[in-house]
Design a protein around this motif. Structure first.
Motif, short mmCIF file in Angstrom:
data_model
loop_
_atom_site.label_atom_id
_atom_site.label_comp_id
_atom_site.label_asym_id
_atom_site.label_seq_id
_atom_site.Cartn_x
_atom_site.Cartn_y
_atom_site.Cartn_z
N ALA A 40 38.52 -3.64 -30.43
CA ALA A 40 39.78 -4.86 -30.08
C ALA A 40 39.15 -6.12 -29.86
CB ALA A 40 40.89 -4.11 -29.62
N ASP A 41 37.92 -6.33 -29.08
CA ASP A 41 37.89 -7.69 -28.53
C ASP A 41 38.86 -8.17 -27.82
OD1 ASP A 41 36.08 -10.11 -28.06
OD2 ASP A 41 37.19 -10.94 -29.13
N ILE A 42 39.10 -6.93 -26.98
CA ILE A 42 40.48 -7.14 -25.65
C ILE A 42 38.98 -7.63 -24.90
CG2 ILE A 42 42.07 -6.18 -23.95
CD1 ILE A 42 42.74 -3.95 -26.34
N LYS A 43 39.33 -8.53 -23.43
CA LYS A 43 38.46 -9.05 -22.83
C LYS A 43 39.57 -9.22 -20.88
CE LYS A 43 35.26 -10.89 -25.09
NZ LYS A 43 33.66 -11.61 -25.87
N ASP A 44 39.76 -8.02 -20.94
CA ASP A 44 41.25 -8.54 -19.31
C ASP A 44 39.57 -8.91 -18.22
OD1 ASP A 44 42.94 -7.42 -21.05
OD2 ASP A 44 42.56 -5.78 -21.00
N HIS A 45 38.36 -8.71 -18.38
CA HIS A 45 38.03 -8.40 -17.05
C HIS A 45 36.93 -10.17 -16.22
CE1 HIS A 45 38.55 -4.05 -16.79
NE2 HIS A 45 38.19 -4.00 -17.89
N ASN A 46 37.92 -10.62 -16.31
CA ASN A 46 37.20 -12.02 -15.73
C ASN A 46 36.68 -11.98 -14.62
OD1 ASN A 46 39.30 -12.40 -18.25
ND2 ASN A 46 40.68 -12.50 -16.84
N CYS A 76 32.96 -18.08 -13.58
CA CYS A 76 32.77 -19.36 -14.27
C CYS A 76 33.81 -18.74 -15.50
CB CYS A 76 30.86 -19.05 -14.60
SG CYS A 76 31.49 -16.84 -15.39
N GLY A 77 34.96 -17.82 -15.33
CA GLY A 77 34.94 -18.05 -16.24
C GLY A 77 35.67 -17.08 -16.95
N ARG A 91 32.17 -2.47 -15.86
CA ARG A 91 30.66 -2.68 -15.59
C ARG A 91 30.38 -3.98 -16.06
NH1 ARG A 91 31.08 1.65 -19.59
NH2 ARG A 91 29.59 1.17 -21.65
N TYR A 92 30.45 -4.71 -17.91
CA TYR A 92 29.93 -5.70 -17.76
C TYR A 92 30.15 -7.09 -16.85
CZ TYR A 92 29.34 -3.61 -22.54
OH TYR A 92 29.01 -1.98 -23.30
N LEU A 93 31.48 -7.03 -16.37
CA LEU A 93 31.48 -7.59 -15.23
C LEU A 93 30.87 -7.47 -13.74
CD1 LEU A 93 33.03 -11.11 -14.27
CD2 LEU A 93 35.45 -8.35 -13.55
N SER A 96 28.21 -6.52 -14.54
CA SER A 96 26.25 -6.88 -14.14
C SER A 96 26.32 -8.37 -14.16
CB SER A 96 26.19 -6.38 -15.11
OG SER A 96 24.99 -6.73 -15.80
N HIS A 97 27.30 -9.12 -14.76
CA HIS A 97 27.27 -10.34 -15.04
C HIS A 97 27.11 -11.06 -13.40
CE1 HIS A 97 29.03 -14.46 -16.22
NE2 HIS A 97 29.91 -14.44 -14.66
N MET A 98 28.04 -10.56 -12.18
CA MET A 98 28.57 -10.63 -11.36
C MET A 98 27.53 -10.75 -10.48
SD MET A 98 31.21 -12.50 -10.64
CE MET A 98 30.99 -12.93 -9.21
N ASN A 99 25.83 -10.53 -10.64
CA ASN A 99 24.80 -10.05 -10.73
C ASN A 99 23.84 -11.03 -10.61
OD1 ASN A 99 25.12 -7.75 -9.02
ND2 ASN A 99 23.62 -6.38 -10.95
N VAL A 100 24.13 -12.06 -12.13
CA VAL A 100 23.80 -13.16 -12.24
C VAL A 100 24.40 -14.31 -11.14
CG1 VAL A 100 23.66 -15.52 -13.28
CG2 VAL A 100 23.62 -12.37 -14.52
N HIS A 101 25.51 -14.01 -10.70
CA HIS A 101 25.95 -15.25 -9.77
C HIS A 101 25.00 -15.14 -8.43
CE1 HIS A 101 28.47 -17.38 -11.99
NE2 HIS A 101 29.33 -15.63 -12.87
N VAL A 102 24.76 -13.95 -7.85
CA VAL A 102 24.63 -13.52 -6.14
C VAL A 102 23.05 -13.60 -6.65
CG1 VAL A 102 26.80 -12.48 -5.82
CG2 VAL A 102 24.67 -11.03 -6.77
N GLY A 103 22.53 -13.74 -7.57
CA GLY A 103 20.86 -13.06 -7.57
C GLY A 103 20.27 -12.04 -7.20
N ILE A 104 21.42 -11.05 -7.91
CA ILE A 104 21.03 -9.53 -7.76
C ILE A 104 20.20 -8.39 -8.61
CG2 ILE A 104 21.61 -7.26 -7.21
CD1 ILE A 104 23.48 -8.33 -5.94
N LYS A 105 18.66 -8.54 -8.97
CA LYS A 105 17.93 -8.75 -9.79
C LYS A 105 17.34 -6.83 -9.60
CE LYS A 105 16.52 -13.41 -10.77
NZ LYS A 105 15.63 -13.88 -10.92
#
Length: 399
Positions: free
Chosen positions: A341-347, A351-352, A359-361, A363-372
């Protein structure tokens, strides 16, 4: 002198029993004739001998003329005092032929033998429960009356009987004499060991009539029933929020006292309770203690194993109507449908960027905090997302 020498001149003409003194045989003859002329005006009990009648009346009067020089305890008769002295001296002449337990008094042995024989002559008038000894019945009656006369000097907890207090003191002393023959775990109380053995046997005696869920322990079952009934007896002293279970209240209290001091150095996640933090760290360490008995797969958490077992069971498949993907549970399917449904409720607040799943969000937050968290086993390079690691491994595969 003849008396001390043991001479007996007075013989009973009926049973040929011999006596030293004349008044003794007169009292003895009352047994054969059934003559009972001493009746208690209080309880109506009758006695053949005046001496027995006098001792009986002392019971009603509470007269105890024979005192123990060691502990000061008083008794009605000299023979009872003698038996009591034997207790202080550790003398136990009466031994059980079945279990070898020894007693200082003959009537104690007799009452003990009733236990082996399953004889329970002492019955509770309230619940009809029966007991082998009068002492056991008295302790049971204290339960109905709510009487707790035995207090622990260490923690102040009160108990109905002395035996309960003794077992409780073993807990403070760390004494665990009861051992499980299967796993070797030690216990203080017999009831604890019995409940533990039910776990090995898979016996769950407490079943919820509403949802059918079964429990090993009665206390856990009662907490569960309170959830259905909406009963919340445990209240927070700070904000008055109520809970049905003790563990939920304990977790809630950590919010007030800011106990979020268990921070993972790998991913930065903060956990309230230490046990949850240890479980979280086991994920990073790759520790998998829960094993499937069917396929041998190991998992890090019991909840994961329960979900995995559904795959082996004859479950109702949850199928996606769009792509045909099959799921073991309905909530998994609902989460999957949001992708189509391409419902994207997690912002992302930084970066918006929006995502369909939480869980995708994360995982994405790890990019901002530099967690690998994803490391290449070949060259040691680190990645924030597993998809990046997979793409990297393809490079090694082409070399």
């Amino acid at each position: 002198m003849n008396k001390h020498a043991g001479f007996r001149y007075h013989n009973c003409e009926i049973c040929d029993k011999a006596f030293i003194q004349e008044h003794q045989i007169k009292c003895h003859m009352d047994i054969h004739t059934g003559f009972e002329n001493h009746e208690c005006e209080i309880c109506g009990k009758e006695f053949r001998h005046k001496s027995d009648f006098k001792c009986h009346m002392d019971v009603h009067a509470g007269i105890k003329t024979h005192g123990c020089d060691i502990c000061g305890k008083e008794f009605r008769t000299k023979i009872h005092l003698k038996y009591h002295i034997d207790v202080h001296a550790g003398i136990r002449n009466y031994k059980c032929d079945i279990c070898d337990k020894a007693f200082s008094m003959k009537q104690q042995l007799k009452r003990h033998m009733d236990v082996h024989a399953g004889i329970r002559n002492y019955k509770c008038d309230i619940c009809d429960k029966a007991f082998s000894t009068k002492h056991q019945l008295k302790g049971h009656m204290d339960l109905h009356a709510g009487i707790k006369n035995h207090e622990c000097d260490i923690c102040g907890k009160e108990f109905h009987t002395k035996s309960y207090l003794k077992r409780h003191m073993d807990i403070h002393a760390g004494i665990r004499n009861l051992k499980c023959d299967i796993c070797g775990k030690d216990f203080c109380e017999k009831s604890e060991l019995k409940r533990h053995m039910d776990v090995h046997a898979g016996i769950k005696n407490h079943k919820c009539a509403i949802c059918g869920k079964e429990f090993y322990e009665k206390s856990v079952f009662e907490c569960h029933v309170n959830v259905h009934a909406g009963i919340k007896n445990l209240k927070c002293d700070i904000c008055d929020k109520a809970f049905s279970q003790k563990n939920l209240l304990e977790v809630h209290m950590e919010i007030h006292f800011d106990f979020n001091n268990h921070k993972c150095k790998i991913c930065g996640k903060e956990v309230c309770q230490k046990k949850n933090f240890d479980r979280h760290m086991s994920l990073h360490a790759g520790i998998r203690t829960y094993k499937c008995d069917i396929c041998g797969k190991t998992l890090s958490r019991k909840s994961y194993l329960n979900l995995h077992m559904v795959m082996h069971a004859d479950f109702k498949q949850q199928k996606c109507d769009i792509c045909g993907k099959i799921f073991t549970q309905e909530n998994y399917l609902k989460t999957h449908v949001t992708i189509h449904a391409d419902i994207k409720d997690h912002n992302c607040e930084i970066c918006g960027k929006s995502f369909t799943l939480n869980r995708y969000l994360k995982s994405h937050m790890n990019v901002h905090v530099g967690i690998k968290n994803h490391k290449c086993d070949i060259c040691g390079k680190l990645f924030t997302r597993i998809i990046g690691l997979k793409a990297h491994l393809n490079i090694h595969a082409r070399i």
